[in-house]
Design a protein around this motif. Sequence first.
Motif, PDB file in Angstrom:
ATOM      1  N   GLN A 158      34.907 -37.143 -14.594  1.00  0.00           N
ATOM      2  CA  GLN A 158      34.311 -35.823 -14.546  1.00  0.00           C
ATOM      3  C   GLN A 158      33.373 -35.723 -13.370  1.00  0.00           C
ATOM      4  O   GLN A 158      32.988 -36.707 -12.763  1.00  0.00           O
ATOM      5  CB  GLN A 158      33.536 -35.535 -15.843  1.00  0.00           C
ATOM      6  N   LEU A 159      33.025 -34.477 -13.108  1.00  0.00           N
ATOM      7  CA  LEU A 159      32.023 -34.201 -12.104  1.00  0.00           C
ATOM      8  C   LEU A 159      30.694 -34.002 -12.822  1.00  0.00           C
ATOM      9  O   LEU A 159      30.662 -33.549 -13.962  1.00  0.00           O
ATOM     10  CB  LEU A 159      32.399 -32.938 -11.323  1.00  0.00           C
ATOM     11  N   GLU A 202      27.131 -32.064 -12.558  1.00  0.00           N
ATOM     12  CA  GLU A 202      26.303 -31.071 -11.882  1.00  0.00           C
ATOM     13  C   GLU A 202      24.837 -31.265 -12.223  1.00  0.00           C
ATOM     14  O   GLU A 202      24.492 -31.749 -13.297  1.00  0.00           O
ATOM     15  CB  GLU A 202      26.700 -29.639 -12.291  1.00  0.00           C
ATOM     16  N   CYS A 243      26.708 -31.472  -7.133  1.00  0.00           N
ATOM     17  CA  CYS A 243      27.860 -31.908  -7.920  1.00  0.00           C
ATOM     18  C   CYS A 243      28.308 -33.255  -7.378  1.00  0.00           C
ATOM     19  O   CYS A 243      28.799 -33.338  -6.253  1.00  0.00           O
ATOM     20  CB  CYS A 243      28.974 -30.880  -7.832  1.00  0.00           C
ATOM     21  N   ALA A 284      30.628 -36.665  -7.529  1.00  0.00           N
ATOM     22  CA  ALA A 284      31.966 -37.083  -7.948  1.00  0.00           C
ATOM     23  C   ALA A 284      32.203 -38.519  -7.506  1.00  0.00           C
ATOM     24  O   ALA A 284      31.493 -39.036  -6.643  1.00  0.00           O
ATOM     25  CB  ALA A 284      33.021 -36.164  -7.329  1.00  0.00           C
ATOM     26  N   PHE A 301      36.559 -37.289  -4.781  1.00  0.00           N
ATOM     27  CA  PHE A 301      36.011 -36.534  -3.661  1.00  0.00           C
ATOM     28  C   PHE A 301      36.940 -36.530  -2.463  1.00  0.00           C
ATOM     29  O   PHE A 301      37.097 -35.500  -1.791  1.00  0.00           O
ATOM     30  CB  PHE A 301      34.651 -37.120  -3.287  1.00  0.00           C
ATOM     31  N   MET A 323      37.024 -28.322  -2.970  1.00  0.00           N
ATOM     32  CA  MET A 323      35.900 -28.216  -3.881  1.00  0.00           C
ATOM     33  C   MET A 323      35.517 -26.750  -4.078  1.00  0.00           C
ATOM     34  O   MET A 323      35.672 -25.936  -3.160  1.00  0.00           O
ATOM     35  CB  MET A 323      34.686 -28.968  -3.334  1.00  0.00           C
ATOM     36  N   THR A 376      29.144 -35.859  -2.719  1.00  0.00           N
ATOM     37  CA  THR A 376      28.446 -34.770  -3.406  1.00  0.00           C
ATOM     38  C   THR A 376      28.706 -33.453  -2.681  1.00  0.00           C
ATOM     39  O   THR A 376      28.717 -33.401  -1.454  1.00  0.00           O
ATOM     40  CB  THR A 376      26.934 -35.045  -3.463  1.00  0.00           C
ATOM     41  N   CYS A 431      31.239 -26.907 -11.330  1.00  0.00           N
ATOM     42  CA  CYS A 431      31.821 -27.511 -10.152  1.00  0.00           C
ATOM     43  C   CYS A 431      33.287 -27.861 -10.438  1.00  0.00           C
ATOM     44  O   CYS A 431      33.615 -28.323 -11.534  1.00  0.00           O
ATOM     45  CB  CYS A 431      31.044 -28.777  -9.797  1.00  0.00           C
ATOM     46  N   ALA A 476      36.823 -29.716  -8.629  1.00  0.00           N
ATOM     47  CA  ALA A 476      37.493 -30.440  -7.557  1.00  0.00           C
ATOM     48  C   ALA A 476      38.983 -30.411  -7.838  1.00  0.00           C
ATOM     49  O   ALA A 476      39.405 -30.617  -8.978  1.00  0.00           O
ATOM     50  CB  ALA A 476      37.007 -31.881  -7.485  1.00  0.00           C
ATOM     51  N   TYR A 505      39.534 -31.355 -11.708  1.00  0.00           N
ATOM     52  CA  TYR A 505      38.408 -32.015 -12.343  1.00  0.00           C
ATOM     53  C   TYR A 505      37.279 -31.002 -12.457  1.00  0.00           C
ATOM     54  O   TYR A 505      37.052 -30.206 -11.540  1.00  0.00           O
ATOM     55  CB  TYR A 505      37.931 -33.224 -11.530  1.00  0.00           C
ATOM     56  N   GLY A 548      33.113 -30.184 -14.008  1.00  0.00           N
ATOM     57  CA  GLY A 548      31.863 -30.597 -14.589  1.00  0.00           C
ATOM     58  C   GLY A 548      31.612 -29.826 -15.864  1.00  0.00           C
ATOM     59  O   GLY A 548      32.355 -28.899 -16.213  1.00  0.00           O
TER      60      GLY A 548
END
Length: 123
Positions: free
Chosen positions: A3-4, A6, A22, A24, A29, A34, A77, A95, A97, A112, A114
Amino acid sequence: QEQLVESGGGLVQAGGSLRLSCAASGRIFRLSAMGWYRQAPGKQRELVAAETSGGSTNYADSVKGRFTISRDNAVNTVYLQMNNLKPEDTAVYYCNAKRGAVTVESPGGMDYWGKGTLVTVSS
């Protein structure tokens, strides 16, 4: 599933600023587009800012000139700098991704998310 994470939400007066972060994993990443979404009570989730895997950015009309998305590859980030906040910016910010895609709105790829961070702007 990874997970992300935040951070940076909170309560701020109208006209103020906040910076959301955020974080990752490097695996997520790299090669990911994003984006930052938000969802206000009773409303659908909307995309407010996004950065493509190539580094291009785009913004919702409602936040253009006030919000800036950026990323720091050294610390995996992505940030959302929010200036001149308005009460209508109040929402939970998420957030996103999308690994393996050019943009967060592209089909395919691996998504993915958050858990969200609450931003409240008082008038």
